[in-house]
Design a protein around this motif. Structure first.
Motif, mmCIF file in Angstrom:
data_model
loop_
_atom_site.group_PDB
_atom_site.id
_atom_site.type_symbol
_atom_site.label_atom_id
_atom_site.label_comp_id
_atom_site.label_asym_id
_atom_site.label_seq_id
_atom_site.Cartn_x
_atom_site.Cartn_y
_atom_site.Cartn_z
ATOM 1 N N GLU A 135 2.247 1.701 -3.629
ATOM 2 C CA GLU A 135 1.212 2.100 -4.582
ATOM 3 C C GLU A 135 0.772 3.541 -4.334
ATOM 4 O O GLU A 135 0.555 4.299 -5.275
ATOM 5 C CB GLU A 135 0.016 1.145 -4.495
ATOM 6 C CG GLU A 135 0.327 -0.246 -5.053
ATOM 7 C CD GLU A 135 -0.873 -1.160 -4.967
ATOM 8 O OE1 GLU A 135 -1.851 -0.813 -4.270
ATOM 9 O OE2 GLU A 135 -0.827 -2.235 -5.612
ATOM 10 N N TRP A 136 0.643 3.921 -3.056
ATOM 11 C CA TRP A 136 0.240 5.290 -2.744
ATOM 12 C C TRP A 136 1.298 6.271 -3.220
ATOM 13 O O TRP A 136 0.981 7.286 -3.856
ATOM 14 C CB TRP A 136 0.026 5.439 -1.238
ATOM 15 C CG TRP A 136 -0.197 6.868 -0.827
ATOM 16 C CD1 TRP A 136 -1.363 7.573 -0.904
ATOM 17 C CD2 TRP A 136 0.791 7.763 -0.309
ATOM 18 N NE1 TRP A 136 -1.162 8.860 -0.453
ATOM 19 C CE2 TRP A 136 0.140 9.010 -0.087
ATOM 20 C CE3 TRP A 136 2.143 7.652 -0.005
ATOM 21 C CZ2 TRP A 136 0.817 10.110 0.427
ATOM 22 C CZ3 TRP A 136 2.815 8.760 0.501
ATOM 23 C CH2 TRP A 136 2.150 9.967 0.717
ATOM 24 N N PHE A 137 2.561 5.985 -2.930
ATOM 25 C CA PHE A 137 3.623 6.902 -3.311
ATOM 26 C C PHE A 137 3.730 7.020 -4.822
ATOM 27 O O PHE A 137 3.893 8.112 -5.365
ATOM 28 C CB PHE A 137 4.954 6.430 -2.721
ATOM 29 C CG PHE A 137 6.098 7.367 -3.001
ATOM 30 C CD1 PHE A 137 6.257 8.520 -2.263
ATOM 31 C CD2 PHE A 137 7.001 7.105 -4.014
ATOM 32 C CE1 PHE A 137 7.301 9.398 -2.517
ATOM 33 C CE2 PHE A 137 8.050 7.960 -4.281
ATOM 34 C CZ PHE A 137 8.201 9.113 -3.526
ATOM 35 N N THR A 138 3.621 5.884 -5.524
ATOM 36 C CA THR A 138 3.700 5.899 -6.985
ATOM 37 C C THR A 138 2.577 6.735 -7.585
ATOM 38 O O THR A 138 2.792 7.529 -8.503
ATOM 39 C CB THR A 138 3.644 4.467 -7.534
ATOM 40 O OG1 THR A 138 4.736 3.711 -6.989
ATOM 41 C CG2 THR A 138 3.738 4.459 -9.050
ATOM 42 N N ALA A 139 1.361 6.564 -7.060
ATOM 43 C CA ALA A 139 0.222 7.333 -7.564
ATOM 44 C C ALA A 139 0.410 8.828 -7.308
ATOM 45 O O ALA A 139 0.018 9.665 -8.125
ATOM 46 C CB ALA A 139 -1.067 6.846 -6.906
ATOM 47 N N GLU A 140 1.032 9.164 -6.179
ATOM 48 C CA GLU A 140 1.271 10.564 -5.855
ATOM 49 C C GLU A 140 2.333 11.178 -6.763
ATOM 50 O O GLU A 140 2.240 12.332 -7.177
ATOM 51 C CB GLU A 140 1.722 10.680 -4.395
ATOM 52 C CG GLU A 140 2.091 12.078 -3.945
ATOM 53 C CD GLU A 140 2.840 12.063 -2.633
ATOM 54 O OE1 GLU A 140 4.020 11.668 -2.635
ATOM 55 O OE2 GLU A 140 2.251 12.441 -1.616
ATOM 56 N N GLU B 56 0.824 -1.216 0.000
ATOM 57 C CA GLU B 56 0.000 0.000 0.000
ATOM 58 C C GLU B 56 0.853 1.259 0.000
ATOM 59 O O GLU B 56 0.510 2.240 -0.660
ATOM 60 C CB GLU B 56 -0.992 0.000 1.178
ATOM 61 C CG GLU B 56 -0.360 0.073 2.551
ATOM 62 C CD GLU B 56 -0.277 -1.280 3.209
ATOM 63 O OE1 GLU B 56 -0.529 -1.367 4.411
ATOM 64 O OE2 GLU B 56 0.038 -2.256 2.510
ATOM 65 N N ASN B 57 1.975 1.257 0.732
ATOM 66 C CA ASN B 57 2.855 2.427 0.728
ATOM 67 C C ASN B 57 3.412 2.695 -0.659
ATOM 68 O O ASN B 57 3.451 3.831 -1.137
ATOM 69 C CB ASN B 57 4.013 2.220 1.708
ATOM 70 C CG ASN B 57 3.659 2.633 3.119
ATOM 71 O OD1 ASN B 57 2.625 3.230 3.373
ATOM 72 N ND2 ASN B 57 4.519 2.296 4.058
#
Length: 278
Positions: A194-199, A191-192
Motif C-alpha cells: 500500500e505504501w509503495f502504490t501510494a508513492e 503495508e509495504n
C-alpha cells in the motif's frame, strides 16, 4: 466504493466477447463484453447479487459463489487463484499479521551464495514490489546503460512506469507493465504494498492506476529487450520463489542463438561482480 474483487469481475466481464462462450449476439450494447445478466445466468446467481458484488456492496460472497463466478467467466488456473485471493482481500481475510513485515532490502547469505554460483549467468533477486535486491554481473551487463540500475535502490516497477528509457528498453512494454502492476497485489506485505502504490501512483499516472485496478493476469512469455548498445535479446525466465523472504530468484536464459551471441557481446567489456543492494 468498489472492491478489488468487484473490479476484477467487471474488468474480466468487459473483456469477454459473448460468442467465445457460445452465447448469441444480442445486437448493439452500451458497454463492451459479457452482459451482467449473462454472467449471472452462467454462475447461477441473480443479477441483483452480481451487481452488489461488482459494486462492493457485498464483500463476502461464499466460496461456492466465487467458484461459480470463475466458471461463468471461464477463468484459467492462474486467474482462478487470483480471484480467490481478491475475494479474501475484499472480505477482510488478508490482514496485516502481528509479526513484522518482511524486510524489503535484505537478502539472506545463502541466497547470495546461490546467486554467486549462477555467474556469469543473468540473474537477480527481487520481490513483488520490483525492488532489485541483488544481481549477477551477467544481469549488470544486460541492464547496464538502460537506467534501471542508476538509482541507489533500483526498483523495476518504478523504472518501467516513470522512466522514458524503459519504453525503449522493453520491446513489449505494455506486457511488462501489466506484469508489474499485477505483482503489486502479491507484495511482501499489505503495508509495504500500500505504501509503495501510494508513492508510485502520483508520478506514474493513468498507465499505472488503470493497470493496477484492471487485474490483468499476465502471460509472462519471452522477454524481448532492445539494449542501448543496439543488441536485441529474447530471454526466457525461470523464477524460484523464496516464500520466507517474500522474494524471488529470477534467472534469464537466452531464447535463441542470436540472443546468446548478443549476451556474450555485452559481457566482453567486463562488468562488476555480484552486487547486493543494502
Amino acid at each position: 466504493m468498489g472492491t478489488p474483487l468487484g473490479d476484477f469481475i467487471r474488468a474480466k466481464r468487459d473483456s469477454i466477447q459473448p460468442e467465445t462462450l457460445g452465447l448469441p449476439e444480442r445486437g448493439r450494447r452500451r458497454s463492451p463484453g459479457l452482459r451482467r445478466q449473462d454472467l449471472a445466468a452462467r454462475a447461477g446467481i441473480s443479477v441483483e447479487y452480481l451487481t452488489r458484488i461488482e459494486q462492493g456492496r457485498d464483500r463476502r460472497p461464499s466460496v461456492a459463489v466465487v467458484h461459480a463466478l470463475a466458471d461463468g467467466l471461464s477463468l484459467d488456473g492462474v486467474e482462478r487463484e487470483h480471484l480467490r485471493y481478491l475475494a479474501k482481500i475484499s472480505g477482510g481475510e488478508c490482514v496485516v499479521h502481528a509479526r513484522p513485515a518482511p524486510p524489503r532490502h535484505t537478502v539472506r547469505p545463502s541466497v547470495l551464495e546461490t546467486l554467486r554460483l549462477l555467474e556469469p549467468g543473468i540473474a537477480l533477486v527481487t520481490n513483488r514490489l520490483g525492488d532489485v535486491l541483488a544481481y549477477t554481473g551477467g544481469f549488470e551487463a544486460v541492464a547496464g546503460g538502460t537506467g534501471l540500475l542508476d538509482a541507489g535502490s533500483p526498483n523495476l516497477t518504478r523504472f518501467v512506469f516513470t522512466d522514458p528509457r524503459a519504453r525503449a528498453f522493453f520491446a513489449d512494454w505494455d506486457a511488462v507493465a501489466d506484469e508489474l502492476a499485477f505483482d503489486l497485489w502479491l507484495g511482501p506485505s499489505v503495508e509495504n504494498s500500500e505504501w509503495f502504490t501510494a508513492e508510485l501512483a502520483p508520478v506514474a499516472g493513468p498507465d499505472f492506476t488503470r493497470r493496477l485496478h484492471s487485474h490483468v493476469v499476465p502471460q509472462r512469455g519471452v522477454l524481448r529487450l532492445r539494449h542501448p548498445s543496439g543488441s536485441d535479446l529474447r530471454l526466457r525466465r525461470e523464477t524460484l520463489e523464496l516464500p520466507g523472504d517474500a522474494q524471488q530468484l529470477v534467472v534469464f536464459l537466452p531464447a535463441d542463438e542470436a540472443s546468446v551471441q548478443a549476451v556474450e557481446q555485452l559481457r566482453r567489456p567486463g562488468h562488476g561482480r555480484l552486487r547486493a543492494i543494502s
